[in-house]
Design a protein around this motif. Structure first.
Motif, short mmCIF file in Angstrom:
data_model
loop_
_atom_site.label_atom_id
_atom_site.label_comp_id
_atom_site.label_asym_id
_atom_site.label_seq_id
_atom_site.Cartn_x
_atom_site.Cartn_y
_atom_site.Cartn_z
N ASP A 58 42.55 44.94 39.42
CA ASP A 58 43.58 43.85 38.19
C ASP A 58 44.66 43.48 38.98
O ASP A 58 44.82 44.39 39.39
CB ASP A 58 44.03 45.18 37.08
N ALA A 59 44.87 41.95 38.65
CA ALA A 59 46.13 41.89 39.71
C ALA A 59 47.38 42.26 39.36
O ALA A 59 48.20 42.59 40.16
CB ALA A 59 45.71 40.41 39.49
N ARG A 60 46.89 42.67 38.25
CA ARG A 60 48.82 42.72 37.76
C ARG A 60 49.24 44.80 38.50
O ARG A 60 49.83 45.09 38.02
CB ARG A 60 48.14 43.50 36.39
N VAL A 61 48.05 45.13 38.52
CA VAL A 61 48.56 46.33 39.90
C VAL A 61 48.64 45.85 41.35
O VAL A 61 48.71 47.24 41.76
CB VAL A 61 47.86 47.24 39.35
N LYS A 62 48.83 44.63 41.35
CA LYS A 62 48.29 44.65 42.75
C LYS A 62 50.48 43.97 43.51
O LYS A 62 50.54 42.72 42.33
CB LYS A 62 47.64 43.62 43.32
N SER A 63 50.09 44.22 44.08
CA SER A 63 51.55 43.10 44.97
C SER A 63 50.96 42.53 46.58
O SER A 63 50.35 43.33 46.54
CB SER A 63 52.56 44.07 44.74
N ARG A 64 52.43 41.67 47.09
CA ARG A 64 51.94 41.04 48.10
C ARG A 64 50.68 40.57 48.69
O ARG A 64 50.32 40.95 49.68
CB ARG A 64 52.38 41.97 49.06
N VAL A 65 50.93 39.87 47.12
CA VAL A 65 48.56 39.22 47.70
C VAL A 65 48.71 38.14 48.41
O VAL A 65 49.79 36.86 47.91
CB VAL A 65 48.38 39.19 45.71
N ARG A 66 47.32 37.97 48.92
CA ARG A 66 47.88 36.63 50.12
C ARG A 66 45.94 36.33 50.24
O ARG A 66 44.96 36.72 50.06
CB ARG A 66 48.83 36.64 51.09
N HIS A 67 45.86 34.98 49.81
CA HIS A 67 44.31 35.04 50.04
C HIS A 67 43.94 34.42 51.01
O HIS A 67 43.97 33.69 51.96
CB HIS A 67 43.89 32.95 49.12
N VAL A 68 42.69 35.02 51.57
CA VAL A 68 42.57 35.39 53.20
C VAL A 68 41.28 34.64 52.97
O VAL A 68 40.38 34.20 54.50
CB VAL A 68 41.78 36.66 53.63
N GLY A 69 40.38 34.24 52.11
CA GLY A 69 39.19 33.93 52.63
C GLY A 69 38.16 33.91 51.53
O GLY A 69 38.85 33.92 50.37
N THR A 70 36.88 33.45 51.25
CA THR A 70 36.10 33.39 50.19
C THR A 70 34.77 33.27 50.46
O THR A 70 34.13 33.58 51.97
CB THR A 70 36.07 31.93 50.10
N SER A 71 33.94 34.15 49.52
CA SER A 71 32.19 34.95 49.92
C SER A 71 31.38 33.65 49.80
O SER A 71 31.35 33.28 49.71
CB SER A 71 32.32 36.30 48.82
#
Length: 138
Positions: A58-71
């Protein structure tokens, strides 16, 4: 003098009791939170004996989020830290994004309302990156 001492001791005891009560409440909240978060690697057994492991995503329990790729199937992959486990970096997906895509059946709502993902049903493998990753969590 004795009454004043008794009153002072009673006030101290009351303050101590309030502090302990607040501490107990905080511990209970933390245990509930950790029970729903850190313990959110849930294993379910299907009727055919097939195991599915849902990880808290869940995005609500994450911090310092950054996109690094796509499957290969188009699911976005992120690096992040869990808010309850600072200093340990992870790589995985955001359940909210998976829930609205073609792999939406891989998302489950936990009893606490947070979302988890069955990574065996998507083409992303969750990874614990570190740097200070304790063995218990990786």
């Amino acid at each position: 003098r004795t009454a004043q001492l008794a009153l002072s001791e009673a006030k101290e005891a009351l303050e101590r009791a309030r502090f302990e009560q607040a501490q107990d409440k905080a511990k209970a909240s933390t245990n509930t939170l950790l029970g729903g978060l850190a313990g959110a690697a849930l294993t379910f057994v299907g009727s055919a004996g097939i195991y599915s492991v849902f990880l808290l995503s869940d995005a609500r329990v994450k911090s310092r989020v950054r996109h690094v790729g796509t499957s290969a199937s188009g699911i976005r992959v992120f690096r992040f830290e869990y808010a309850f486990l600072q200093g340990v970096e992870w790589e995985g997906v955001m359940a909210q994004e998976v829930a609205v895509g073609p792999a939406s059946s891989a998302v489950a709502r936990l009893p606490n309302g947070l979302l988890a993902v069955d990574y065996s049903r998507i083409d992303v493998e969750p990874r614990c990156i570190g740097p200070r990753a304790p063995p218990l969590f990786c």
